[in-house]
Design an enzyme around this catalytic site. Sequence first.
Site, mmCIF file in Angstrom:
data_model
loop_
_atom_site.group_PDB
_atom_site.id
_atom_site.type_symbol
_atom_site.label_atom_id
_atom_site.label_comp_id
_atom_site.label_asym_id
_atom_site.label_seq_id
_atom_site.Cartn_x
_atom_site.Cartn_y
_atom_site.Cartn_z
ATOM 1 N N TRP A 66 -8.624 -1.571 0.257
ATOM 2 C CA TRP A 66 -9.382 -0.420 -0.243
ATOM 3 C C TRP A 66 -10.632 -0.833 -1.017
ATOM 4 C CZ3 TRP A 66 -9.175 4.562 0.964
ATOM 5 C CH2 TRP A 66 -8.016 5.049 1.580
ATOM 6 N N ARG A 70 -5.654 12.166 12.170
ATOM 7 C CA ARG A 70 -6.862 12.846 12.658
ATOM 8 C C ARG A 70 -7.885 11.866 13.210
ATOM 9 N NH1 ARG A 70 -11.405 11.970 9.662
ATOM 10 N NH2 ARG A 70 -10.977 11.008 7.644
ATOM 11 N N ASP A 76 -8.695 4.045 13.785
ATOM 12 C CA ASP A 76 -9.287 2.777 14.221
ATOM 13 C C ASP A 76 -8.142 1.950 14.823
ATOM 14 O OD1 ASP A 76 -10.190 0.173 14.403
ATOM 15 O OD2 ASP A 76 -10.877 0.036 12.332
ATOM 16 N N ARG A 119 10.654 22.468 8.101
ATOM 17 C CA ARG A 119 9.618 22.389 7.070
ATOM 18 C C ARG A 119 9.638 21.066 6.310
ATOM 19 N NH1 ARG A 119 10.174 28.583 4.586
ATOM 20 N NH2 ARG A 119 9.973 29.644 6.627
ATOM 21 N N GLU A 166 0.829 -1.198 0.000
ATOM 22 C CA GLU A 166 0.000 0.000 0.000
ATOM 23 C C GLU A 166 0.870 1.256 0.000
ATOM 24 O OE1 GLU A 166 -3.706 1.873 2.555
ATOM 25 O OE2 GLU A 166 -1.909 1.206 3.605
ATOM 26 N N TYR A 222 -4.459 10.191 -0.631
ATOM 27 C CA TYR A 222 -3.063 10.038 -0.219
ATOM 28 C C TYR A 222 -2.004 10.297 -1.296
ATOM 29 C CZ TYR A 222 -5.147 8.120 3.997
ATOM 30 O OH TYR A 222 -5.877 7.966 5.128
ATOM 31 N N CYS A 282 -6.828 9.885 6.797
ATOM 32 C CA CYS A 282 -6.773 9.694 8.254
ATOM 33 C C CYS A 282 -5.352 9.997 8.734
ATOM 34 C CB CYS A 282 -7.203 8.290 8.621
ATOM 35 S SG CYS A 282 -8.922 7.920 8.217
#
Length: 308
Positions: A87, A210, A213, A171, A65, A129, A190
Amino acid sequence: MATEHYEQQYLDLMRRIWNEGDERVDRTGIGTRSVFGTTLRFDLADGAMPLITTKRVYWKTATRELLWFLTGETNIRPLVLQGVKIWNEWPHARYVKETGDDIALDAFVQRIAEDAEFAVRWGDLGPVYGKQWVDWPTYRYRADGLYEPGEGINQVAEVVESLRANPGSRRHIVEGWNVAELDRMALPPCHKTYQFHVANGRLNGLLYQRSCDVALGLPFNLWSAALLVRMMAHQTNLEPGELVWMGGDTHLYLNHADLIAEQLSREPVGQPRLEILRRPPSIFDYAIEDFAVHDYAPHGPLKAPVAV
């Protein structure tokens, strides 16, 4: 005095959420127990990885992934063709909703694999993503007062270069939360913000998530974030440092009770290590064959339904 196993903090977090979390109705309608503002820390020195041992984590799936993210691809077909299923539920749900064809998930995925045109129409997740990581959209203001698309920004490549050229920068950030495109994503990111920090020749990485699970997602997220740190360090001639994971809404789903009870009854075992077997020309050129995990003998797998 024995050092506490690195995994214990994960289990402690799971126990705290299940025993003390606020029970609430969530987007999926299943319900969760949730706490807010959590932190885990893992030392990645000497090949160490935060690979969960109280259940089997399919680290090759998580690695595939991550490599898919780094291509900028947003269609599930390349994952499907590798047997990666994580997905599949989102495009399937969209297909059923928009067409009224109540096709079984397995049949839908098989069609994605066999029919490239069908995959183009129904397998895309929107600008999730990888699209934001390596092709963040820009726009140019034209003389006639309109905007047109500009050249996308490869955040990952820019961070690799900034780590080499200016390691003390504050940065070194890869951001996935593109507010202008959230409504086009199958699922807003997420694991949204990655920041990197160099100290004493070691590369540290921080992931802010954020929404998390903890039972199903977090074991994958920890592996992937640590792997990204390892790959960044590998490409910039730095030693791996620490992974700091920070969670916003950190939750367990109410229908995962059996998994949680079983996992909390198990003891962590072993100290798995990751070996990177080859240094490719860039961070975008790694393949699954470049990674080997040693000394991973976990407890058996635990399964629970994914909330879509």
